[in-house]
Every structure is written in C-alpha cells, then in structure tokens.
Design a protein around this motif. Structure first.
Motif, PDB file in Angstrom:
ATOM      1  N   VAL A   1     -56.987 -40.368   1.020  1.00  0.00           N
ATOM      2  CA  VAL A   1     -56.347 -41.206  -0.192  1.00  0.00           C
ATOM      3  C   VAL A   1     -55.610 -41.929   0.630  1.00  0.00           C
ATOM      4  N   ALA A   2     -55.786 -43.445   0.620  1.00  0.00           N
ATOM      5  CA  ALA A   2     -54.708 -44.301   1.147  1.00  0.00           C
ATOM      6  C   ALA A   2     -53.768 -44.552   0.260  1.00  0.00           C
ATOM      7  N   VAL A   3     -52.527 -44.308   0.751  1.00  0.00           N
ATOM      8  CA  VAL A   3     -51.336 -44.238  -0.318  1.00  0.00           C
ATOM      9  C   VAL A   3     -50.350 -45.251   0.158  1.00  0.00           C
ATOM     10  N   SER A   4     -50.073 -46.248  -0.631  1.00  0.00           N
ATOM     11  CA  SER A   4     -49.049 -47.342  -0.224  1.00  0.00           C
ATOM     12  C   SER A   4     -47.786 -47.062  -0.446  1.00  0.00           C
ATOM     13  N   GLY A   5     -47.678 -46.148  -1.564  1.00  0.00           N
ATOM     14  CA  GLY A   5     -46.271 -45.737  -2.047  1.00  0.00           C
ATOM     15  C   GLY A   5     -46.255 -46.338  -3.340  1.00  0.00           C
TER      16      GLY A   5
ATOM     17  N   ASP B   1     -49.835 -46.951  -8.235  1.00  0.00           N
ATOM     18  CA  ASP B   1     -51.541 -46.668  -8.505  1.00  0.00           C
ATOM     19  C   ASP B   1     -51.736 -45.596  -7.467  1.00  0.00           C
ATOM     20  N   SER B   2     -51.629 -45.850  -6.320  1.00  0.00           N
ATOM     21  CA  SER B   2     -52.067 -44.791  -5.333  1.00  0.00           C
ATOM     22  C   SER B   2     -51.256 -43.392  -5.292  1.00  0.00           C
ATOM     23  N   LEU B   3     -50.014 -43.501  -5.853  1.00  0.00           N
ATOM     24  CA  LEU B   3     -49.397 -42.297  -5.819  1.00  0.00           C
ATOM     25  C   LEU B   3     -50.194 -41.588  -7.100  1.00  0.00           C
TER      26      LEU B   3
ATOM     27  N   ALA C   1     -53.802 -37.352   2.547  1.00  0.00           N
ATOM     28  CA  ALA C   1     -53.268 -38.533   2.353  1.00  0.00           C
ATOM     29  C   ALA C   1     -53.104 -39.419   3.419  1.00  0.00           C
ATOM     30  N   ALA C   2     -52.952 -40.621   3.573  1.00  0.00           N
ATOM     31  CA  ALA C   2     -52.688 -41.303   4.719  1.00  0.00           C
ATOM     32  C   ALA C   2     -51.662 -42.762   4.283  1.00  0.00           C
ATOM     33  N   HIS C   3     -50.763 -42.710   5.000  1.00  0.00           N
ATOM     34  CA  HIS C   3     -49.872 -44.066   4.674  1.00  0.00           C
ATOM     35  C   HIS C   3     -49.725 -44.733   6.045  1.00  0.00           C
TER      36      HIS C   3
ATOM     37  N   ASN D   1     -55.511 -55.417   9.279  1.00  0.00           N
ATOM     38  CA  ASN D   1     -54.911 -54.302  10.160  1.00  0.00           C
ATOM     39  C   ASN D   1     -54.935 -53.078   9.492  1.00  0.00           C
ATOM     40  N   ARG D   2     -54.362 -52.926   8.311  1.00  0.00           N
ATOM     41  CA  ARG D   2     -54.005 -51.677   7.731  1.00  0.00           C
ATOM     42  C   ARG D   2     -55.490 -50.954   7.299  1.00  0.00           C
ATOM     43  N   ARG D   3     -56.470 -51.727   6.833  1.00  0.00           N
ATOM     44  CA  ARG D   3     -57.777 -51.508   6.600  1.00  0.00           C
ATOM     45  C   ARG D   3     -58.444 -50.695   8.009  1.00  0.00           C
TER      46      ARG D   3
ATOM     47  N   GLU E   1     -56.832 -49.521  10.327  1.00  0.00           N
ATOM     48  CA  GLU E   1     -56.176 -48.380  10.720  1.00  0.00           C
ATOM     49  C   GLU E   1     -56.666 -47.201  10.009  1.00  0.00           C
ATOM     50  N   LEU E   2     -56.885 -47.478   8.932  1.00  0.00           N
ATOM     51  CA  LEU E   2     -57.330 -46.436   7.659  1.00  0.00           C
ATOM     52  C   LEU E   2     -58.958 -46.126   8.194  1.00  0.00           C
ATOM     53  N   PHE E   3     -59.658 -46.849   8.444  1.00  0.00           N
ATOM     54  CA  PHE E   3     -61.034 -46.360   8.733  1.00  0.00           C
ATOM     55  C   PHE E   3     -61.107 -45.638   9.891  1.00  0.00           C
TER      56      PHE E   3
ATOM     57  N   LEU F   1     -62.917 -42.324   1.756  1.00  0.00           N
ATOM     58  CA  LEU F   1     -61.685 -42.899   1.805  1.00  0.00           C
ATOM     59  C   LEU F   1     -61.612 -43.451   0.353  1.00  0.00           C
ATOM     60  N   ALA F   2     -60.449 -43.070  -0.311  1.00  0.00           N
ATOM     61  CA  ALA F   2     -60.001 -43.754  -1.817  1.00  0.00           C
ATOM     62  C   ALA F   2     -59.161 -44.550  -1.482  1.00  0.00           C
ATOM     63  N   PHE F   3     -59.172 -45.590  -2.363  1.00  0.00           N
ATOM     64  CA  PHE F   3     -58.134 -46.536  -2.769  1.00  0.00           C
ATOM     65  C   PHE F   3     -57.754 -46.661  -4.134  1.00  0.00           C
TER      66      PHE F   3
END
Ligand SMILES: Nc1ncnc2c1ncn2[C@@H]1O[C@H](COP(=O)(O)OP(=O)(O)OP(=O)(O)O)[C@@H](O)[C@H]1O
Length: 245
Positions: free
Chosen positions: A37-41, A44-46, A67-69, A119-121, A123-125, A136-138
């Motif tokens: 799960v991609a968590v921005s903080g 929604d992602s929380l 989880a990944a931040h 760049n963030r995407r 890194e998540l991939f 991978l969940a957004f």
C-alpha cells in the motif's frame, strides 16, 4: 454536526463495505496475496491501509499487507514518519521507507510536481518488484477519477481516467485502487471519525492548478444535478457509441 456512536459505527461499516464491493467487483485481492500500500500520509492512503489491514481479520481468506512511504529528500516537504511507523506497528504492517531524490534541476521543462510524482511512482514500482509483490494499492478515490476524466477530456481530447485496476509491466504488477467507489467527502468523514491526523503538509512545488479547476467544474455540475459527481463516474461505464458523432 453531532453524530451518535451508532451513526459513526454505521458510517464506518458502510465505507468498509464499499471498499469490499470494489475489491470483489474487480477481483483485486485473492488468498495469500501480498499487497504493497502506497502511503502518502494523507487521509485517503491512511484509511486505505487501515481498512485493508482490518479486513484481514474479518475474512476467511488470508493476505499480507505491506506499506511504503516515499521520502523525496530534495523536496522540502516531509511527514511525521514516527507517527506513521507507530500507526503501521499497531496495524501489524511492515513499513518500508524509500529515500529518493527528485533531482528537479535536471527535470528540464517538466513541472516539479510532475517530475517528483513520476519519480515517486518509479520508486514504488521498483520496491514492489524487489519485494516480489504483485499488487500495488493507491489511495485514489471517486473524486480523483472524475477530476481526471474532466482533465483528460479538456486537455487530451480523450475519454480516460484512472482505472480501478491495471496490469502493468506485462502483468508483473497489478495496480489496484480499492477506494474508487468512495467520494472525497466520505473519506473526509471516515478520517474524522477515525481521528487520523493530517500528516501531509503543503509542498511548495505543489501545482494542482488544473486539478483544482477541474474540481471546481465538477462542483458546479452538482448545481445542475446533486448526483452529477456519481453520474460522471458511472457514465464511464455507459458509453452509447451510436449516439456519439
Ligand atoms: N510520498 C508518498 N509515498 C507513498 N505513496 C504516495 C506518496 N504520495 C502519494 N502516494 C500515493 O499516491 C496516491 C495519490 O497521491 P496524492 O498526492 O494525489 O494523494 P493525496 O490526496 O495527497 O494523499 P492521500 O491520497 O493519501 O490522502 C496516494 O493516495 C498514495 O497511495
């Protein structure tokens, strides 16, 4: 507005069920899956992380949540990582922190926000792949989908948005968006009830000009019809080709 404990419980249950509906309709999660799960903080992602994690206890199938931040070091915007670590611990979810740089000075004529999120995407991939995870969940929701639809029509002359699920890299990774049937206002309500803090600060590079304008347009359309937002969303599944020029 005052809400009784019972009303709050009803709202929480309804929102969790709506997540379940999206998961089932698009077959997003299967037994023994690992989901990152991609968590921005942001709220929604929380919420997404919390809901997916809680669902595990109630289902007959078992799946694993990570989880990944992403921390972009050269962008002056950081969240309270200690709070997020603690939140993940309580949910019994492993948190992966990715440190990266957006190198905006080499982004050419690309806008900083675009370069940073691309760049963030990436890194998540990369992490999803390294961990051998397929899903991978957004935390995008219905309003994000409708705003993207309006933006794509106006800017790119096509009818497209953000899919609920999408196979990428020849099926190696499946992107899933379990909040896709929920509105921003429902997510705000959920965050309020659950007491999620807003960990996100405004990034100085953040440029949502076009998205904010699309949001305003959608809001104006709700003056035509209070259900316009949901109708715009549902219209993506009901295209009458015979009645198009
Ligand atoms: N720094 C980050 N690390 C990990 N995932 C992120 C990060 N920023 C965004 N995401 C993912 O991308 C999704 C969309 O990002 P966006 O910035 O539009 O969301 P937001 O509204 O600011 O935050 P949220 O959706 O969490 O409330 C987020 O829901 C989250 O899944």
């Amino acid at each position: 507005m005052f809400e009784s404990k019972k009303q709050k419980q009803y709202t929480v249950q309804k929102i969790r069920q709506t997540v379940g509906k999206a998961i089932n309709q698009y077959n997003m999660i299967e037994a023994d899956d690992h989901i990152l799960v991609a968590v921005s903080g942001g709220k929604d992602s929380l919420a997404l992380l919390e809901i997916l994690s809680c669902r595990r206890k109630a289902l007959p199938i078992h799946y694993h949540i990570h989880a990944a931040h992403v921390i972009t070091e050269d962008v002056p915007y950081q969240i309270d990582v200690d709070w997020l670590s603690d939140f993940c611990n309580k949910l019994d979810v492993k948190l992966h922190l990715i440190h990266t740089k957006a190198n905006l000075e080499t982004a050419g004529n690309k806008k900083p926000c675009f370069a940073c999120s691309r760049n963030r995407r990436k890194e998540l991939f990369k992490l999803t792949n390294e961990l051998g995870i397929k899903k991978l969940a957004f935390g995008h929701h219905l309003d994000d989908a409708v705003e993207t639809l309006v933006m794509n029509m106006a800017q790119h002359a096509n009818i497209s948005s953000i899919p609920a699920q999408l196979e990428m890299f020849d099926g190696k990774i499946q992107v899933i968006r379990p909040l896709i049937f929920l509105t921003n206002s429902e997510m705000k309500h959920y965050a309020l009830i659950m007491g999620f803090p807003s960990l996100k600060r405004e990034c100085p590079y953040e440029d949502h000009t076009i998205r904010y304008k699309a949001r305003e347009i959608v809001e104006q359309m709700t003056e035509l019809n209070p259900k316009a937002r949901i109708n715009l969303f549902n219209s993506m599944n009901k295209i009458d080709f015979e009645y198009l020029p």
